[in-house]
Scaffold this motif. Structure first.
Motif, PDB file in Angstrom:
ATOM      1  N   CYS A 206       0.802  -1.007   0.036  1.00 59.38           N
ATOM      2  CA  CYS A 206       0.007  -0.061  -0.126  1.00 59.38           C
ATOM      3  C   CYS A 206       0.988   1.170   0.052  1.00 59.38           C
ATOM      4  O   CYS A 206       0.752   2.269   0.958  1.00 59.38           O
ATOM      5  CB  CYS A 206      -0.999  -0.036   1.125  1.00 59.38           C
ATOM      6  N   CYS A 212      -1.770  -3.631  -5.438  1.00 58.56           N
ATOM      7  CA  CYS A 212      -2.816  -4.417  -5.308  1.00 58.56           C
ATOM      8  C   CYS A 212      -2.670  -5.884  -5.353  1.00 58.56           C
ATOM      9  O   CYS A 212      -3.012  -6.565  -4.792  1.00 58.56           O
ATOM     10  CB  CYS A 212      -3.977  -4.038  -5.731  1.00 58.56           C
ATOM     11  N   CYS A 215      -1.536  -8.585  -2.552  1.00 50.58           N
ATOM     12  CA  CYS A 215      -1.366  -8.110  -1.423  1.00 50.58           C
ATOM     13  C   CYS A 215      -2.622  -8.823  -0.731  1.00 50.58           C
ATOM     14  O   CYS A 215      -3.723  -9.168  -1.275  1.00 50.58           O
ATOM     15  CB  CYS A 215      -2.302  -6.838  -1.516  1.00 50.58           C
ATOM     16  N   GLN A 218      -6.246  -7.961  -0.903  1.00 51.48           N
ATOM     17  CA  GLN A 218      -6.813  -7.558  -2.229  1.00 51.48           C
ATOM     18  C   GLN A 218      -8.287  -8.083  -2.388  1.00 51.48           C
ATOM     19  O   GLN A 218      -9.112  -7.644  -3.159  1.00 51.48           O
ATOM     20  CB  GLN A 218      -5.950  -8.295  -3.365  1.00 51.48           C
TER      21      GLN A 218
END
Ligand code: SF4
Length: 230
Positions: A206, A212, A215, A218
């Protein structure tokens, strides 16, 4: 709405803990070193803080008594790698004077105060804003406190748990609501890990421009669409 946002934030925490495991924060050998780190890390990268801490450690200066006895001009030179050395040296000296005046130089005695009083007193010290006060409360004094930093702000606003311009106190209240159901004894540990995993996801994903893909958070974007760029 608030309850829903708090529940989601708590889910974020669970996913991040599962993804990253225990973080064992704060990276320091003593409570006083945490305090020094909390001042030095303002507006600078942690790698610069480490250099300053190493300078102090080499000369065995990571104690209240040693900083009390050290001339401010020498302290400035030793913390030069972290930047803003004039302001930070003065602030660290002011913290030690505060500890001497109110708590006989004892961090343990400060830790015995209620969170409200300790926070109030920290906030009137030079160089202590809400983030520094909460970091000291949590990591040096062991009180449950939600530390709001840029990474947490990005996560909660990009996932639309709070509006983009949310204030520190609003983000903190949301964090507190996420852990409100926990037993008091567990709360400080969760607050500790919460801040640590938020920093981790902030550093890995982030960022100013969010990455993303991959992540751990997500999955939540399916509810909110693409993240708000903040
Ligand atoms: S990088 Fe993307 S998915 Fe990860 S926390 Fe930030 S906005 Fe959410």
């Amino acid at each position: 709405m608030r309850h829903n946002a708090a529940r989601r934030l708590r889910e974020f925490y669970s996913h991040l803990v599962e993804a990253y495991g225990p973080q064992q924060w704060w990276p320091a050998k003593s409570a006083f070193e945490v305090v020094i780190g909390a001042y030095l890390t303002q507006n600078t990268a942690w790698t610069s803080v480490e250099k300053s801490i190493a300078n102090l450690a080499q000369r065995a200066l990571l104690s209240v008594a040693a900083i009390r006895a050290l001339p401010e001009s020498e302290l400035r030179e030793l913390i030069r790698p972290s930047g803003y050395m004039m302001r930070k040296a003065a602030a660290i000296k002011a913290f030690v004077a505060f500890l001497d005046n109110f708590y006989e130089g004892s961090l343990e005695k400060l830790a015995d105060e209620s969170s409200e009083i300790a926070r109030e007193r920290l906030l009137v010290l030079p160089g202590v804003g809400p983030e520094t006060a909460d970091a000291i409360l949590l990591y040096a004094l062991g009180h449950p406190a939600i530390v709001v930093d840029e990474y947490l702000r990005r996560v909660v606003t990009r996932h639309r748990l709070l509006p983009e311009k949310a204030k520190y106190t609003e983000i903190q209240a949301l964090g507190e609501a996420a852990f409100a159901g926990d037993a008091q004894a567990e709360r400080a540990q969760h607050c500790n890990e919460f801040h640590a995993v938020m920093v981790e996801v902030g550093k890995r994903h982030c960022r100013r421009n969010p990455v993303c893909d991959g992540c751990p958070l997500q999955w939540d974007l399916r509810y909110v669409g693409s993240p708000v760029r903040s």
